[in-house]
Design a protein around this motif. Structure first.
Motif, PDB file in Angstrom:
ATOM      1  N   GLN A   1      -3.152  12.978  -4.110  1.00  0.00           N
ATOM      2  CA  GLN A   1      -4.009  11.666  -3.713  1.00  0.00           C
ATOM      3  C   GLN A   1      -3.627  10.656  -2.654  1.00  0.00           C
ATOM      4  OE1 GLN A   1      -4.726   9.975  -7.395  1.00  0.00           O
ATOM      5  NE2 GLN A   1      -6.244  11.350  -8.027  1.00  0.00           N
ATOM      6  N   GLY A   2      -2.412  11.168  -1.981  1.00  0.00           N
ATOM      7  CA  GLY A   2      -1.951  10.607  -0.593  1.00  0.00           C
ATOM      8  C   GLY A   2      -0.816   9.751  -0.860  1.00  0.00           C
ATOM      9  N   ALA A   3      -0.323   9.776  -1.840  1.00  0.00           N
ATOM     10  CA  ALA A   3       0.920   8.974  -1.951  1.00  0.00           C
ATOM     11  C   ALA A   3       1.873   9.352  -1.221  1.00  0.00           C
ATOM     12  CB  ALA A   3       1.629   8.573  -3.405  1.00  0.00           C
ATOM     13  N   LYS A   4       3.058   8.710  -0.527  1.00  0.00           N
ATOM     14  CA  LYS A   4       4.063   9.132   0.422  1.00  0.00           C
ATOM     15  C   LYS A   4       5.095   9.633  -0.456  1.00  0.00           C
ATOM     16  CE  LYS A   4       7.125   7.736   4.040  1.00  0.00           C
ATOM     17  NZ  LYS A   4       6.756   8.671   4.935  1.00  0.00           N
ATOM     18  N   GLN A   5       5.332   8.855  -1.395  1.00  0.00           N
ATOM     19  CA  GLN A   5       6.333   9.622  -2.473  1.00  0.00           C
ATOM     20  C   GLN A   5       6.316   8.984  -3.703  1.00  0.00           C
ATOM     21  OE1 GLN A   5      10.388   9.461  -0.666  1.00  0.00           O
ATOM     22  NE2 GLN A   5      11.300  10.160  -2.311  1.00  0.00           N
ATOM     23  N   VAL A   6       6.691   9.877  -5.020  1.00  0.00           N
ATOM     24  CA  VAL A   6       6.429   9.718  -6.176  1.00  0.00           C
ATOM     25  C   VAL A   6       7.731   9.805  -7.055  1.00  0.00           C
ATOM     26  CG1 VAL A   6       5.114   9.683  -8.173  1.00  0.00           C
ATOM     27  CG2 VAL A   6       3.916   9.648  -5.914  1.00  0.00           C
ATOM     28  N   PHE A   7       8.058   9.120  -7.875  1.00  0.00           N
ATOM     29  CA  PHE A   7       9.341   9.388  -8.361  1.00  0.00           C
ATOM     30  C   PHE A   7       9.037   9.487  -9.887  1.00  0.00           C
ATOM     31  CE2 PHE A   7      10.287   6.029  -5.094  1.00  0.00           C
ATOM     32  CZ  PHE A   7      10.904   6.877  -4.374  1.00  0.00           C
TER      33      PHE A   7
ATOM     34  N   ASN B   1      -2.209  -7.030   2.035  1.00  0.00           N
ATOM     35  CA  ASN B   1      -1.216  -6.499   2.818  1.00  0.00           C
ATOM     36  C   ASN B   1      -1.449  -6.075   4.285  1.00  0.00           C
ATOM     37  OD1 ASN B   1      -0.224  -5.037  -0.069  1.00  0.00           O
ATOM     38  ND2 ASN B   1       1.460  -6.174   1.190  1.00  0.00           N
ATOM     39  N   VAL B   2      -0.744  -5.790   5.179  1.00  0.00           N
ATOM     40  CA  VAL B   2      -0.914  -5.614   6.654  1.00  0.00           C
ATOM     41  C   VAL B   2      -0.718  -3.941   6.879  1.00  0.00           C
ATOM     42  CG1 VAL B   2      -0.593  -7.935   7.592  1.00  0.00           C
ATOM     43  CG2 VAL B   2       1.420  -6.331   7.677  1.00  0.00           C
ATOM     44  N   ASN B   3      -1.170  -3.473   7.567  1.00  0.00           N
ATOM     45  CA  ASN B   3      -1.082  -2.063   7.909  1.00  0.00           C
ATOM     46  C   ASN B   3       0.419  -1.674   8.062  1.00  0.00           C
ATOM     47  OD1 ASN B   3      -3.697  -1.546   8.109  1.00  0.00           O
ATOM     48  ND2 ASN B   3      -3.882  -0.963  10.381  1.00  0.00           N
ATOM     49  N   ASN B   4       0.799  -0.426   7.542  1.00  0.00           N
ATOM     50  CA  ASN B   4       2.072   0.043   7.519  1.00  0.00           C
ATOM     51  C   ASN B   4       3.027  -0.748   6.699  1.00  0.00           C
ATOM     52  OD1 ASN B   4       1.324   2.029   9.480  1.00  0.00           O
ATOM     53  ND2 ASN B   4       1.558   0.379  11.107  1.00  0.00           N
ATOM     54  N   SER B   5       2.665  -1.558   5.742  1.00  0.00           N
ATOM     55  CA  SER B   5       3.610  -2.136   4.807  1.00  0.00           C
ATOM     56  C   SER B   5       3.789  -1.068   3.790  1.00  0.00           C
ATOM     57  CB  SER B   5       2.764  -3.155   3.791  1.00  0.00           C
ATOM     58  OG  SER B   5       2.601  -4.494   4.889  1.00  0.00           O
ATOM     59  N   LYS B   6       4.952  -1.159   3.241  1.00  0.00           N
ATOM     60  CA  LYS B   6       5.451  -0.277   2.049  1.00  0.00           C
ATOM     61  C   LYS B   6       5.074  -0.868   0.760  1.00  0.00           C
ATOM     62  CE  LYS B   6       8.961   2.151   4.756  1.00  0.00           C
ATOM     63  NZ  LYS B   6       8.525   1.467   6.174  1.00  0.00           N
ATOM     64  N   VAL B   7       4.515  -0.331   0.071  1.00  0.00           N
ATOM     65  CA  VAL B   7       4.024  -0.577  -1.128  1.00  0.00           C
ATOM     66  C   VAL B   7       4.411   0.200  -2.353  1.00  0.00           C
ATOM     67  CG1 VAL B   7       2.250  -2.218  -0.271  1.00  0.00           C
ATOM     68  CG2 VAL B   7       1.578   0.139  -1.259  1.00  0.00           C
ATOM     69  N   PHE B   8       4.519  -0.207  -3.599  1.00  0.00           N
ATOM     70  CA  PHE B   8       5.067   0.336  -4.782  1.00  0.00           C
ATOM     71  C   PHE B   8       4.107   0.217  -5.706  1.00  0.00           C
ATOM     72  CE2 PHE B   8       7.286   1.414  -8.521  1.00  0.00           C
ATOM     73  CZ  PHE B   8       8.055   2.313  -8.387  1.00  0.00           C
ATOM     74  N   VAL B   9       3.606   1.335  -6.615  1.00  0.00           N
ATOM     75  CA  VAL B   9       2.609   1.183  -7.683  1.00  0.00           C
ATOM     76  C   VAL B   9       3.328   1.784  -8.940  1.00  0.00           C
ATOM     77  CG1 VAL B   9       0.608   1.719  -8.557  1.00  0.00           C
ATOM     78  CG2 VAL B   9       0.776   1.409  -6.207  1.00  0.00           C
ATOM     79  N   HIS B  10       3.446   0.939 -10.067  1.00  0.00           N
ATOM     80  CA  HIS B  10       4.003   1.556 -11.422  1.00  0.00           C
ATOM     81  C   HIS B  10       2.917   2.109 -11.881  1.00  0.00           C
ATOM     82  CE1 HIS B  10       7.945  -0.253 -11.888  1.00  0.00           C
ATOM     83  NE2 HIS B  10       7.579  -1.319 -11.078  1.00  0.00           N
ATOM     84  N   GLY B  11       3.009   3.195 -12.601  1.00  0.00           N
ATOM     85  CA  GLY B  11       1.633   3.960 -13.265  1.00  0.00           C
ATOM     86  C   GLY B  11       0.799   4.422 -12.267  1.00  0.00           C
ATOM     87  N   ILE B  12       1.365   4.937 -11.427  1.00  0.00           N
ATOM     88  CA  ILE B  12       0.236   5.409 -10.281  1.00  0.00           C
ATOM     89  C   ILE B  12      -0.602   6.606 -10.471  1.00  0.00           C
ATOM     90  CG2 ILE B  12       2.022   7.197  -9.328  1.00  0.00           C
ATOM     91  CD1 ILE B  12       1.467   6.329  -6.547  1.00  0.00           C
ATOM     92  N   SER B  13      -0.547   7.329 -11.505  1.00  0.00           N
ATOM     93  CA  SER B  13      -1.499   8.240 -11.972  1.00  0.00           C
ATOM     94  C   SER B  13      -2.378   7.699 -13.072  1.00  0.00           C
ATOM     95  CB  SER B  13      -0.742   9.496 -12.300  1.00  0.00           C
ATOM     96  OG  SER B  13       0.302   9.340 -13.463  1.00  0.00           O
TER      97      SER B  13
ATOM     98  N   ALA C   1      -6.012   4.277   1.987  1.00  0.00           N
ATOM     99  CA  ALA C   1      -7.031   4.059   2.836  1.00  0.00           C
ATOM    100  C   ALA C   1      -7.140   2.932   3.701  1.00  0.00           C
ATOM    101  CB  ALA C   1      -8.334   4.275   2.049  1.00  0.00           C
ATOM    102  N   ASP C   2      -6.472   1.778   3.228  1.00  0.00           N
ATOM    103  CA  ASP C   2      -6.397   0.497   4.059  1.00  0.00           C
ATOM    104  C   ASP C   2      -5.323   0.562   5.121  1.00  0.00           C
ATOM    105  OD1 ASP C   2      -8.580  -0.424   2.688  1.00  0.00           O
ATOM    106  OD2 ASP C   2      -7.446  -1.805   1.598  1.00  0.00           O
ATOM    107  N   GLY C   3      -4.407   1.775   5.083  1.00  0.00           N
ATOM    108  CA  GLY C   3      -3.356   1.953   6.178  1.00  0.00           C
ATOM    109  C   GLY C   3      -1.935   1.540   5.600  1.00  0.00           C
ATOM    110  N   LEU C   4      -1.741   1.486   4.611  1.00  0.00           N
ATOM    111  CA  LEU C   4      -0.584   1.218   3.764  1.00  0.00           C
ATOM    112  C   LEU C   4       0.348   2.616   3.374  1.00  0.00           C
ATOM    113  CD1 LEU C   4      -1.578  -1.746   1.572  1.00  0.00           C
ATOM    114  CD2 LEU C   4      -1.031  -1.582   3.925  1.00  0.00           C
ATOM    115  N   GLU C   5       1.746   2.567   3.452  1.00  0.00           N
ATOM    116  CA  GLU C   5       2.447   3.599   2.700  1.00  0.00           C
ATOM    117  C   GLU C   5       2.749   3.105   1.175  1.00  0.00           C
ATOM    118  OE1 GLU C   5       6.048   4.367   4.752  1.00  0.00           O
ATOM    119  OE2 GLU C   5       5.608   4.344   6.766  1.00  0.00           O
ATOM    120  N   VAL C   6       2.480   4.102   0.464  1.00  0.00           N
ATOM    121  CA  VAL C   6       2.386   3.914  -0.986  1.00  0.00           C
ATOM    122  C   VAL C   6       3.308   5.131  -1.617  1.00  0.00           C
ATOM    123  CG1 VAL C   6       0.822   4.149  -3.030  1.00  0.00           C
ATOM    124  CG2 VAL C   6      -0.307   3.329  -0.916  1.00  0.00           C
ATOM    125  N   TYR C   7       4.264   4.247  -2.417  1.00  0.00           N
ATOM    126  CA  TYR C   7       5.019   4.836  -3.524  1.00  0.00           C
ATOM    127  C   TYR C   7       4.929   4.710  -4.842  1.00  0.00           C
ATOM    128  CZ  TYR C   7       7.829   5.035   1.028  1.00  0.00           C
ATOM    129  OH  TYR C   7       8.581   5.351   2.261  1.00  0.00           O
TER     130      TYR C   7
END
Length: 316
Positions: A183-189, A137-149, A162-168
């Motif tokens: 741990q730095g995620a922008k938003q977690v549901f 991904n390039v900087n500022n991409s919006k990415v989503f992680v299932h099972g983020i914890s 740390a690579d400069g992405l917005e993480v949900y």
């Protein structure tokens, strides 16, 4: 040596802790006295007989851990007696002693504690491969992680941040949600809440190691987005109709770490990159839950309960 073993496939009741013969090393192998052994969901599948396990009688599970070199074969040149090493792809790890090929051993930098190395080894190298080989991904991409914890999720989300992405992401409890935010995620549901509709066609990349959520992951993608599909911790994925993906230029990418972790040099390069994030304090993980190897049944039950946060380690 003592080991955790089983003679037939089944639930955790098949596990036995007891004495077995010591392994015998070959000229290119190291004898490792284990300090920490990683427990993963793949080990549950292996115990049940639904995932490949290396043949032996009785079966010994486990493929990763950290330990000290107590003997080495005559052709070994890259490691010294007494050195502590990591490995992530060597069978029969659920034992006090493990024979590890020199090619599969990984140096641990002096600033990385043994328990941390054991906690991040396989999951960390998996996260690195997902982000840097499949994600790209390039900087500022919006990415989503299932099972983020989870084990991979914690490291992956911080690595992407740390690579400069917005993480949900999404997780199951408020405690786990707060951990991911810390741990730095922008938003977690929270799972089982109504959040998906607002984020349909929103993300550049979705990382899915759950499996049954694959169709949902596709819906979350923007046009020209991609799902990185890497596991089935929650069950098999549904059948996907690729015609709608074609019309919106959406992609599903998959991969296997073992197609990339193919040599000593690759292990060294990738582990060095991973450890650097921790050396620079760009990542932190929750403390692992540690069981004695003798209590392996309880460790398996705990992992299957879904209550664990982060890594589970077994200690001989």
């Amino acid at each position: 040596m003592n080991a955790l073993y089983f003679k037939e496939f089944g639930d955790s009741d098949v596990l036995t802790y007891g004495e077995l013969p010591d392994p015998v090393i070959q000229e290119n192998e190291l004898m490792i006295e284990m300090m920490y052994i990683g427990l993963n969901y793949a080990d549950i599948y292996r115990r049940k007989g639904s995932y490949h396990i290396e043949s032996r009688d009785p079966f010994i599970n486990g493929y990763e851990g950290v330990g000290k070199i107590v003997q080495k074969g005559r052709s070994v040149s890259k490691f010294q007696l007494g050195e502590t090493i990591l490995f992530v792809d060597v069978p029969f790890a659920n034992a006090e002693l493990v024979a590890v090929p020199e090619e599969n051993a990984i140096h641990i930098p002096s600033g990385i504690p043994s328990k941390l190395a054991a906690s991040i080894g396989l999951q960390g190298l998996t996260a690195d491969f997902l982000a840097h080989d499949l994600g790209n991904n390039v900087n500022n991409s919006k990415v989503f992680v299932h099972g983020i914890s989870g084990g991979v999720g914690q490291i992956l989300s911080q690595l992407l941040t740390a690579d400069g992405l917005e993480v949900y992401g999404v997780t199951s409890t408020e405690e786990k949600r707060q951990l991911a935010l810390d741990q730095g995620a922008k938003q977690v549901f929270l799972r089982n809440t109504e959040w998906q509709e607002t984020y349909t066609s929103f993300f550049d990349t979705v990382y899915d190691g759950i499996g049954h959520t694959l169709a949902e992951s596709v819906d979350l993608l923007k046009n020209r987005g991609k799902v990185i599909f890497f596991g089935m911790a929650g069950g098999n994925p549904p059948a996907i109709d690729f015609i709608p993906l074609l019309s919106k230029s959406k992609s599903i990418l998959t991969g296997d770490l073992w197609d990339y972790l193919t040599s000593f040099q690759e292990r060294e390069r990738r582990s060095t990159r991973l450890f650097t994030y921790f050396s620079k304090d760009q990542m932190k993980i929750s403390q692992p839950t540690i069981f004695s190897l003798a209590d392996g049944k309880a460790a398996h039950d705990y992992l299957e309960s879904g209550k664990s946060v982060g890594k589970i380690l077994l200690q001989p």
